[in-house]
Design an enzyme around this catalytic site. Structure first.
Site, mmCIF file in Angstrom:
data_model
loop_
_atom_site.group_PDB
_atom_site.id
_atom_site.type_symbol
_atom_site.label_atom_id
_atom_site.label_comp_id
_atom_site.label_asym_id
_atom_site.label_seq_id
_atom_site.Cartn_x
_atom_site.Cartn_y
_atom_site.Cartn_z
ATOM 1 C CD GLU A 1 0.447 -9.276 -2.145
ATOM 2 O OE1 GLU A 1 0.265 -8.082 -2.442
ATOM 3 O OE2 GLU A 1 1.543 -9.726 -1.751
ATOM 4 C CG HIS B 1 3.086 -6.607 -4.066
ATOM 5 N ND1 HIS B 1 2.169 -6.096 -3.167
ATOM 6 C CD2 HIS B 1 3.825 -5.557 -4.486
ATOM 7 C CE1 HIS B 1 2.346 -4.792 -3.052
ATOM 8 N NE2 HIS B 1 3.343 -4.437 -3.840
ATOM 9 C CB CYS C 1 5.282 -3.633 -0.934
ATOM 10 S SG CYS C 1 5.644 -2.340 -2.162
ATOM 11 C CB SER D 1 4.863 3.262 4.169
ATOM 12 O OG SER D 1 5.578 4.278 3.495
ATOM 13 C CB ILE E 1 3.579 -2.829 -7.465
ATOM 14 C CG1 ILE E 1 3.127 -4.043 -8.293
ATOM 15 C CG2 ILE E 1 2.720 -1.606 -7.780
ATOM 16 C CD1 ILE E 1 1.722 -4.510 -7.966
ATOM 17 N NE ARG E 2 4.402 4.458 -6.025
ATOM 18 C CZ ARG E 2 3.751 5.219 -5.145
ATOM 19 N NH1 ARG E 2 2.473 4.997 -4.904
ATOM 20 N NH2 ARG E 2 4.366 6.172 -4.492
ATOM 21 N N GLY F 1 0.853 -1.177 0.000
ATOM 22 C CA GLY F 1 0.000 0.000 0.000
ATOM 23 C C GLY F 1 0.892 1.231 0.000
ATOM 24 N NE ARG G 1 7.906 6.275 1.655
ATOM 25 C CZ ARG G 1 7.208 7.407 1.658
ATOM 26 N NH1 ARG G 1 7.714 8.489 2.230
ATOM 27 N NH2 ARG G 1 6.032 7.479 1.094
#
Length: 202
Positions: free
Chosen positions: A179, A177, A86, A57, A141-142, A55, A113
């Site tokens: 998941e 990620h 992440c 942070s 992702i980022r 998400g 980050r």
């Protein structure tokens, strides 16, 4: 692993404030755990381990502070099995850069980050790890970058020479990620970690 440990179905919470917490819940169930969506601090008392999903942070911190959740979470992660992915990895780290921000400070690591660029720079890679079963699919992702780890941190996978999957006592963290992949080895590793740190229920 003892037969009693195999039969034990750990209750693992997924912090359901933001991020793809439902996908983590599915992955945990497929990895051999009971998944509980955690939205209130008092729910932490009823879970054997916790996943902090991806998400944003800083948004995580705002939600946690607003709901009075942060103090309970800080107490929990000091002693109970916790897996951050992440943004969750960022929140667990002792030091956060670019820019600096508050964290839970339980993983002896320094994390940058958004080190791999913007959303458009997201990528799926496969790489060898210290987990059995061959190359592991990793969805970035980022993604943050773990730029430094302490002596007690075990590196389970790397990308470009930097750790992307680490473990230290009761803490696990990934900059990708897991998941979002069909491969459940990372979640199974965490389920095993929870079993190792929990009292086996009869």
């Amino acid at each position: 692993m003892l037969e009693s440990e195999k039969a034990y179905l750990p209750r693992i919470g997924v912090l359901a404030i933001q991020g793809d917490f439902d996908a983590h819940a599915v992955a945990l169930r497929e990895a051999g755990a009971e998944a509980i969506l955690v939205r209130k601090p008092e729910q932490l008392e009823d879970v054997d381990g916790l996943v902090i999903p991806g998400g944003e942070s800083t948004t995580f911190l705002k939600f946690l502070e607003r709901d009075g959740f942060l103090e309970s979470l800080q107490k929990y992660v000091k002693t109970r099995p916790t897996f951050g992915t992440c943004a969750g990895c960022i929140l667990l780290a002792k030091e956060v850069l670019r820019p600096t921000q508050q964290s839970l400070g339980v993983l002896d690591a320094t994390v940058e980050r958004n080190a791999y660029g913007r959303q458009i720079d997201s990528v799926i890679e496969a790489a060898e790890t210290r987990l059995e079963g061959g190359p592991l699919e990793m969805v970035y992702i980022r993604a943050p970058r773990i730029v430094k780890t302490g002596k007690g941190v075990k590196v389970l996978a790397e990308r470009d020479g930097f750790p992307v999957l680490v473990e230290a006592d009761h803490i696990m963290a990934a900059t990708f990620h897991p998941e979002l992949s069909a491969d459940r080895r990372v979640h199974r590793r965490f389920v095993d970690l929870v079993r190792e740190h929990s009292t086996v229920r009869s």
